[in-house]
Design a protein around this motif. Sequence first.
Motif, PDB file in Angstrom:
ATOM      1  N   UNK A   1      40.107  78.846  81.521  1.00  0.00           N
ATOM      2  CA  UNK A   1      39.396  77.782  80.828  1.00  0.00           C
ATOM      3  C   UNK A   1      38.308  77.240  81.730  1.00  0.00           C
ATOM      4  N   UNK A   2      37.310  76.642  81.124  1.00  0.00           N
ATOM      5  CA  UNK A   2      36.122  76.212  81.864  1.00  0.00           C
ATOM      6  C   UNK A   2      35.853  74.733  81.635  1.00  0.00           C
ATOM      7  N   UNK A   3      35.449  74.060  82.706  1.00  0.00           N
ATOM      8  CA  UNK A   3      35.014  72.672  82.649  1.00  0.00           C
ATOM      9  C   UNK A   3      33.508  72.634  82.821  1.00  0.00           C
ATOM     10  N   UNK A   4      32.806  72.017  81.883  1.00  0.00           N
ATOM     11  CA  UNK A   4      31.360  71.847  81.973  1.00  0.00           C
ATOM     12  C   UNK A   4      31.048  70.368  82.061  1.00  0.00           C
ATOM     13  N   UNK A   5      30.415  69.971  83.159  1.00  0.00           N
ATOM     14  CA  UNK A   5      30.026  68.578  83.337  1.00  0.00           C
ATOM     15  C   UNK A   5      28.665  68.381  82.678  1.00  0.00           C
ATOM     16  N   UNK A   6      28.636  67.677  81.581  1.00  0.00           N
ATOM     17  CA  UNK A   6      27.403  67.484  80.817  1.00  0.00           C
ATOM     18  C   UNK A   6      26.560  66.357  81.403  1.00  0.00           C
ATOM     19  N   UNK A   7      27.202  65.348  81.968  1.00  0.00           N
ATOM     20  CA  UNK A   7      26.498  64.226  82.583  1.00  0.00           C
ATOM     21  C   UNK A   7      27.347  63.624  83.677  1.00  0.00           C
ATOM     22  N   UNK A   8      26.698  63.059  84.686  1.00  0.00           N
ATOM     23  CA  UNK A   8      27.411  62.555  85.860  1.00  0.00           C
ATOM     24  C   UNK A   8      27.125  61.090  86.162  1.00  0.00           C
ATOM     25  N   UNK A   9      26.185  60.468  85.459  1.00  0.00           N
ATOM     26  CA  UNK A   9      25.693  59.161  85.862  1.00  0.00           C
ATOM     27  C   UNK A   9      26.360  57.982  85.178  1.00  0.00           C
ATOM     28  N   UNK A  10      26.133  56.810  85.758  1.00  0.00           N
ATOM     29  CA  UNK A  10      26.640  55.574  85.164  1.00  0.00           C
ATOM     30  C   UNK A  10      25.751  55.139  84.001  1.00  0.00           C
ATOM     31  N   UNK A  11      25.956  53.928  83.523  1.00  0.00           N
ATOM     32  CA  UNK A  11      25.265  53.487  82.306  1.00  0.00           C
ATOM     33  C   UNK A  11      23.758  53.353  82.478  1.00  0.00           C
ATOM     34  N   UNK A  12      23.294  53.061  83.693  1.00  0.00           N
ATOM     35  CA  UNK A  12      21.886  52.710  83.895  1.00  0.00           C
ATOM     36  C   UNK A  12      21.010  53.858  84.369  1.00  0.00           C
ATOM     37  N   UNK A  13      21.536  55.079  84.415  1.00  0.00           N
ATOM     38  CA  UNK A  13      20.751  56.189  84.961  1.00  0.00           C
ATOM     39  C   UNK A  13      19.661  56.631  83.990  1.00  0.00           C
ATOM     40  N   UNK A  14      18.620  57.250  84.550  1.00  0.00           N
ATOM     41  CA  UNK A  14      17.554  57.821  83.728  1.00  0.00           C
ATOM     42  C   UNK A  14      17.190  59.235  84.175  1.00  0.00           C
ATOM     43  N   UNK A  15      17.529  59.604  85.412  1.00  0.00           N
ATOM     44  CA  UNK A  15      17.191  60.924  85.939  1.00  0.00           C
ATOM     45  C   UNK A  15      18.294  61.950  85.706  1.00  0.00           C
ATOM     46  N   UNK A  16      19.488  61.488  85.417  1.00  0.00           N
ATOM     47  CA  UNK A  16      20.574  62.365  84.994  1.00  0.00           C
ATOM     48  C   UNK A  16      21.164  61.765  83.726  1.00  0.00           C
ATOM     49  N   UNK A  17      22.177  62.422  83.153  1.00  0.00           N
ATOM     50  CA  UNK A  17      22.748  61.919  81.904  1.00  0.00           C
ATOM     51  C   UNK A  17      24.027  61.144  82.204  1.00  0.00           C
ATOM     52  N   UNK A  18      24.419  60.310  81.240  1.00  0.00           N
ATOM     53  CA  UNK A  18      25.653  59.531  81.378  1.00  0.00           C
ATOM     54  C   UNK A  18      26.869  60.461  81.421  1.00  0.00           C
ATOM     55  N   UNK A  19      27.945  59.969  81.992  1.00  0.00           N
ATOM     56  CA  UNK A  19      29.130  60.785  82.206  1.00  0.00           C
ATOM     57  C   UNK A  19      29.754  61.273  80.906  1.00  0.00           C
ATOM     58  N   UNK A  20      29.875  62.585  80.789  1.00  0.00           N
ATOM     59  CA  UNK A  20      30.608  63.230  79.711  1.00  0.00           C
ATOM     60  C   UNK A  20      30.835  64.682  80.112  1.00  0.00           C
ATOM     61  N   UNK A  21      31.796  65.330  79.489  1.00  0.00           N
ATOM     62  CA  UNK A  21      32.097  66.706  79.867  1.00  0.00           C
ATOM     63  C   UNK A  21      32.788  67.436  78.727  1.00  0.00           C
ATOM     64  N   UNK A  22      32.909  68.755  78.895  1.00  0.00           N
ATOM     65  CA  UNK A  22      33.580  69.588  77.900  1.00  0.00           C
ATOM     66  C   UNK A  22      34.555  70.521  78.592  1.00  0.00           C
TER      67      UNK A  22
END
Length: 266
Positions: A1-22
């Motif tokens: 099985x694979x983990x994909x990190x879709x976003x790594x940032x907190x609520x206020x980020x703009x250069x990366x995406x907010x935290x979520x994964x699949x």
Amino acid sequence: MKLTILGTGNAAVSECYNTCFAISDGDRHFLVDAGGGNRILKVLKDTKIQITDIHDIFVTHEHVDHVLGIIWLIRIIGQKMNQGKYDGDLHIYCHRELSEKIRSIASMTIQQKVCRHMGERIQFDIVKNGEQRKILDCPITFFDIASTKAKQFGFTMQLNNGIKFTCVGDEPYNEVNFEYVKDSDWLLHEAFCLFREADKFKPYEKHHSTVKEACQLAEKLGIPNLLLYHTEESHLAERKKLYTEEGRQYYHGNLFVPDDLETFTL
């Protein structure tokens, strides 16, 4: 099985995406949160996760950086249902109060011809503390993280290869959840900033932790694999290096500080 990190940032980020994964098993995907906007559509495209292959979504809590992307997925999936391009149903797992808020936001912002699927093919599966479900053919136990800000749930997932995978949401681990978290092979934990920059970013005021505390926790619990996310972005280009250097002082397992779109084999 694979983990994909879709976003790594907190609520206020703009250069990366907010935290979520699949978590993925072939072309089946379990999505956890969806960030704060329609950038979820771009990151899914970039990771080659087809929206039509997503049938299970868990929403941890109501904050905008976790829930608003869900509204976009309801819209797109509902449209595809109308077009005959989505097979089966969508299951959204969350606590009851959150389900009501998601339905309300969707109903106020999306056309009725899409919203009509909510309660039918777009199903809200209400979870309670300690309840189990089976997703991707794996048993999952949801638990209340005892948040001080907004009601929030985490989960532990027993993968088919025997690996125990645990997400404690975007707040520090609470000892009341020891029975769920113990013996985990993977722990996903927030780390708002470096410990040496706590005075600058004030993580404790937001009920977050630093790299140091997250790593000390994983060391204490004997977690072999620790993944840190939900961070600030001032060091984005060097974040992996800086967070790893600080973390290594307190944790001796496998430490991962992912970038957006990074993948891992579980």
